[in-house]
Structures are given as structure tokens and as C-alpha cells.
Write a protein that holds these residues in place. Structure first.
Motif, PDB file in Angstrom:
ATOM      1  N   VAL A 100       0.838  -1.199   0.000  1.00  0.00           N
ATOM      2  CA  VAL A 100       0.000   0.000   0.000  1.00  0.00           C
ATOM      3  C   VAL A 100       0.875   1.253   0.000  1.00  0.00           C
ATOM      4  O   VAL A 100       0.680   2.176  -0.802  1.00  0.00           O
ATOM      5  CB  VAL A 100      -0.948   0.007   1.223  1.00  0.00           C
ATOM      6  CG1 VAL A 100      -1.699   1.340   1.309  1.00  0.00           C
ATOM      7  CG2 VAL A 100      -1.944  -1.139   1.121  1.00  0.00           C
ATOM      8  N   LEU A 101       1.862   1.304   0.893  1.00  0.00           N
ATOM      9  CA  LEU A 101       2.718   2.480   1.002  1.00  0.00           C
ATOM     10  C   LEU A 101       3.458   2.775  -0.302  1.00  0.00           C
ATOM     11  O   LEU A 101       3.642   3.939  -0.671  1.00  0.00           O
ATOM     12  CB  LEU A 101       3.740   2.284   2.129  1.00  0.00           C
ATOM     13  CG  LEU A 101       3.264   2.609   3.546  1.00  0.00           C
ATOM     14  CD1 LEU A 101       4.311   2.185   4.557  1.00  0.00           C
ATOM     15  CD2 LEU A 101       2.949   4.083   3.690  1.00  0.00           C
ATOM     16  N   SER A 102       3.869   1.730  -1.009  1.00  0.00           N
ATOM     17  CA  SER A 102       4.649   1.921  -2.233  1.00  0.00           C
ATOM     18  C   SER A 102       3.844   2.612  -3.327  1.00  0.00           C
ATOM     19  O   SER A 102       4.416   3.130  -4.295  1.00  0.00           O
ATOM     20  CB  SER A 102       5.159   0.570  -2.749  1.00  0.00           C
ATOM     21  OG  SER A 102       4.087  -0.262  -3.166  1.00  0.00           O
TER      22      SER A 102
ATOM     23  N   LYS B 278       2.050  10.712   4.580  1.00  0.00           N
ATOM     24  CA  LYS B 278       2.114  11.487   5.827  1.00  0.00           C
ATOM     25  C   LYS B 278       0.911  11.198   6.714  1.00  0.00           C
ATOM     26  O   LYS B 278       1.019  11.208   7.941  1.00  0.00           O
ATOM     27  CB  LYS B 278       2.195  12.982   5.509  1.00  0.00           C
ATOM     28  CG  LYS B 278       3.555  13.444   5.030  1.00  0.00           C
ATOM     29  CD  LYS B 278       3.539  14.912   4.621  1.00  0.00           C
ATOM     30  CE  LYS B 278       3.160  15.819   5.761  1.00  0.00           C
ATOM     31  NZ  LYS B 278       3.203  17.251   5.357  1.00  0.00           N
ATOM     32  N   GLY B 279      -0.246  10.930   6.101  1.00  0.00           N
ATOM     33  CA  GLY B 279      -1.452  10.662   6.886  1.00  0.00           C
ATOM     34  C   GLY B 279      -1.731   9.188   7.083  1.00  0.00           C
ATOM     35  O   GLY B 279      -2.777   8.828   7.643  1.00  0.00           O
ATOM     36  N   PHE B 280      -0.801   8.343   6.642  1.00  0.00           N
ATOM     37  CA  PHE B 280      -1.003   6.896   6.747  1.00  0.00           C
ATOM     38  C   PHE B 280      -0.743   6.425   8.179  1.00  0.00           C
ATOM     39  O   PHE B 280       0.175   6.898   8.844  1.00  0.00           O
ATOM     40  CB  PHE B 280      -0.041   6.173   5.799  1.00  0.00           C
ATOM     41  CG  PHE B 280      -0.242   4.679   5.737  1.00  0.00           C
ATOM     42  CD1 PHE B 280      -1.176   4.136   4.880  1.00  0.00           C
ATOM     43  CD2 PHE B 280       0.505   3.831   6.536  1.00  0.00           C
ATOM     44  CE1 PHE B 280      -1.367   2.762   4.808  1.00  0.00           C
ATOM     45  CE2 PHE B 280       0.327   2.465   6.473  1.00  0.00           C
ATOM     46  CZ  PHE B 280      -0.612   1.929   5.603  1.00  0.00           C
TER      47      PHE B 280
ATOM     48  N   PRO C  17       4.277   6.960  10.000  1.00  0.00           N
ATOM     49  CA  PRO C  17       5.590   7.369   9.495  1.00  0.00           C
ATOM     50  C   PRO C  17       6.151   8.497  10.356  1.00  0.00           C
ATOM     51  O   PRO C  17       5.415   9.414  10.733  1.00  0.00           O
ATOM     52  CB  PRO C  17       5.292   7.838   8.066  1.00  0.00           C
ATOM     53  CG  PRO C  17       4.035   7.123   7.682  1.00  0.00           C
ATOM     54  CD  PRO C  17       3.233   7.044   8.959  1.00  0.00           C
ATOM     55  N   TYR C  18       7.443   8.440  10.644  1.00  0.00           N
ATOM     56  CA  TYR C  18       8.090   9.481  11.446  1.00  0.00           C
ATOM     57  C   TYR C  18       9.037  10.319  10.593  1.00  0.00           C
ATOM     58  O   TYR C  18       9.172  11.515  10.808  1.00  0.00           O
ATOM     59  CB  TYR C  18       8.845   8.837  12.607  1.00  0.00           C
ATOM     60  CG  TYR C  18       9.453   9.837  13.573  1.00  0.00           C
ATOM     61  CD1 TYR C  18       8.661  10.781  14.210  1.00  0.00           C
ATOM     62  CD2 TYR C  18      10.823   9.834  13.834  1.00  0.00           C
ATOM     63  CE1 TYR C  18       9.204  11.708  15.084  1.00  0.00           C
ATOM     64  CE2 TYR C  18      11.386  10.750  14.716  1.00  0.00           C
ATOM     65  CZ  TYR C  18      10.582  11.692  15.339  1.00  0.00           C
ATOM     66  OH  TYR C  18      11.132  12.603  16.204  1.00  0.00           O
TER      67      TYR C  18
ATOM     68  N   ASN D 131      10.209   7.646   0.564  1.00  0.00           N
ATOM     69  CA  ASN D 131      10.369   6.405   1.324  1.00  0.00           C
ATOM     70  C   ASN D 131      10.235   6.670   2.825  1.00  0.00           C
ATOM     71  O   ASN D 131      10.752   7.673   3.329  1.00  0.00           O
ATOM     72  CB  ASN D 131      11.751   5.784   1.061  1.00  0.00           C
ATOM     73  CG  ASN D 131      11.945   5.422  -0.395  1.00  0.00           C
ATOM     74  OD1 ASN D 131      11.126   4.732  -0.991  1.00  0.00           O
ATOM     75  ND2 ASN D 131      13.036   5.904  -0.972  1.00  0.00           N
ATOM     76  N   VAL D 132       9.551   5.760   3.520  1.00  0.00           N
ATOM     77  CA  VAL D 132       9.472   5.861   4.977  1.00  0.00           C
ATOM     78  C   VAL D 132      10.796   5.353   5.545  1.00  0.00           C
ATOM     79  O   VAL D 132      11.077   4.160   5.524  1.00  0.00           O
ATOM     80  CB  VAL D 132       8.294   5.039   5.534  1.00  0.00           C
ATOM     81  CG1 VAL D 132       8.278   5.125   7.066  1.00  0.00           C
ATOM     82  CG2 VAL D 132       6.976   5.532   4.967  1.00  0.00           C
TER      83      VAL D 132
END
Length: 267
Positions: free
Chosen positions: A114-116, A124-126, A151-152, A159-160
Motif C-alpha cells: 500500500v505504502l509503495s 504522511k497521513g497513513f 511514518p516518522y 520512502n518511509v
């Protein structure tokens, strides 16, 4: 170091090899003030004030190390913070209940997929959550934990690099006594997308078995080509099913279709 930890360290990389795809991203090489990031985490953990039963940790996906971890983890689960600093994410996986590991691996694949596909703002809102059992170092008794992850640090390539884990010890077992998970984010068109492990089947909208299967894979973040490869069908067939799903749900676009799949709980 006691013999228990020596034995554990001898099995380095036994589990974390399943997460190697996280380290193979094209991380941006620009300089980030990582010391400031860690100082901010320390300040956050100090300000929360809930030391008992609450752990804050940060995973660095460049090498699967633990960039930050509150010291109270030893009081809660028996493993000192130095153990995780030494072993990284491998140490975390090592203490997870064996019955929860396989579904954790599958869940992480879903999250990575999903992130990719998300853009910078969507990432940012994930956020995602999961309920998991950890085994206490000394007693080997299973304890339940609810973990929320965001994510920080996202680099310029999207990329996270690091994420933030807030882990709460549950004093009593959850209603569903198994590994449970969910994720959510806001899409580029403002639609709030959410997906959960266990979605009750609804008969309100008569999707066929194949349409439900394709809808489920869409919620896992797979695109039409990936769905076609997974189901051994053509991309055109996937497009046809997607059009039928969209028509049945009266969705305006893909984001709206995913939202309605979740709202109607059809899968």
C-alpha cells in the motif's frame, strides 16, 4: 550478558530476512538531523507521562535497527532496551508469539504494498494498528499489546525511513484473541480509505465471489496487473470486474469505490 541473550543473539536474522524488501528502497542520501529526531522522541516519551504499560519505539528501515526505544520495555516484557539496540527489529520479531508471526509477515507485505503506491501527502497521513502477543523473556507468558504506527521520517524520494510505534500493554486479552490489524489514510481526492483484517460479509450489494476476491486485493493495495498475476487472469478481465464493481456500488472513481467497499462492508 546472560546465557539466554547469548543464545538469542546466535539466531540473528532468523526472522528479519522476511522484511528485507523494506531495506531495498531507494533512500534519499540528503542529510537529516537524526539527532534532533531522537531528541524529539525522547521529549515526547517524557511528556506523555504514562510510563507504565506504554512503550515508544522507532524502527529505521534502512537497516531494520531500532533507532529509539523507551527503557521501560524491560519492566514490561523482560527484555532490556539494550537487547533491541543490539538486535534491532530481529529482537522484536523474536519475542512475538509463534502463532502471530506468519500473519504479521503477511500484514507487513500488505502495508509495504500500500505504502509503495501512495504519494508523499498520503503517506504522511497513513497509519496502521495491530494487536499482537509478546512472550515475556523470563516467564514465556503471552502478553497482549495494541500498537499504533505512523511514518516518522519520509525522505525526499517518498520512502518511509523511520516510523513511530506507540505500544500499549493490554491488561486483559482483547475480544478477538488473535493477531488483528487495520490501516487507514486519506487519498489525494480527500476520500478516507480504511481496511481491516476481519470485515463482515454483507449481502446488501450482490458482488460475485470473483468480484469480492478482486475487491479484497484492491484493499490490500494491489493494482490491476498485480491482481491479474495473483489470480492467473488477464488484466482486461480484472478491468471488466472492476467496472462491474464500480457500477454496482455506483462509485464515481476508484477512491470512491474503495470507500464504498469499506462503508458497505461487502468483502
Amino acid at each position: 550478558m546472560d546465557q539466554f541473550l547469548i543464545n538469542k543473539l546466535s539466531t540473528q536474522n532468523k526472522f528479519s530476512e522476511k522484511f528485507i524488501q523494506w531495506t531495498e528502497q531507494d533512500f534519499c542520501s540528503y542529510q537529516q538531523n537524526e539527532s534532533k529526531l531522537m531528541e524529539d522522541l525522547a521529549m515526547i516519551s517524557d511528556n506523555i507521562g504514562m510510563k507504565e504499560g506504554l512503550i515508544i519505539a522507532c524502527i529505521d528501515y534502512r537497516d531494520l535497527s531500532i533507532a529509539f526505544c523507551t527503557d521501560n520495555v524491560g519492566d514490561i516484557i523482560g527484555y532490556p532496551s539494550s537487547y533491541f539496540k543490539k538486535r534491532g527489529f530481529e529482537g522484536v520479531l523474536d519475542m512475538i508469539h509463534p502463532e502471530d508471526r506468519e500473519i504479521l509477515y503477511k500484514f507487513q507485505d500488505i502495508i509495504f504494498g500500500v505504502l509503495s503506491k501512495l504519494n508523499f501527502e498520503e503517506k504522511k497521513g497513513f497509519e496502521f494498528t495491530y494487536v499482537v502477543r509478546w512472550l515475556h523473556k523470563e516467564t514465556q507468558i503471552a502478553k497482549w499489546f495494541l500498537t499504533k504506527v505512523k511514518p516518522y521520517w519520509i525522505d525526499d524520494n517518498g520512502n518511509v525511513v523511520m516510523d513511530l510505534h506507540i505500544v500499549a500493554h493490554l491488561t486483559s486479552p482483547p475480544a478477538v484473541k488473535e493477531f488483528d490489524w487495520g490501516y487507514s489514510y486519506t487519498s489525494h481526492d480527500g476520500t478516507r480509505i480504511a481496511c481491516y483484517k476481519n470485515e463482515p460479509v454483507s449481502v446488501e450489494i450482490p458482488l460475485t465471489k470473483k468480484e469480492k476476491e478482486i475487491g479484497s486485493l484492491m484493499l490490500e493495495g494491489l493494482d490491476s496487473k498485480e491482481i491479474a498475476e495473483k489470480l492467473f487472469i488477464s488484466v482486461n478481465t480484472v478491468f471488466t470486474h472492476r467496472k462491474k464493481i464500480m457500477k454496482k456500488l455506483k462509485a464515481k472513481n476508484t477512491g470512491d469505490m474503495i470507500k464504498k467497499l469499506m462503508d458497505q462492508r461487502t468483502l
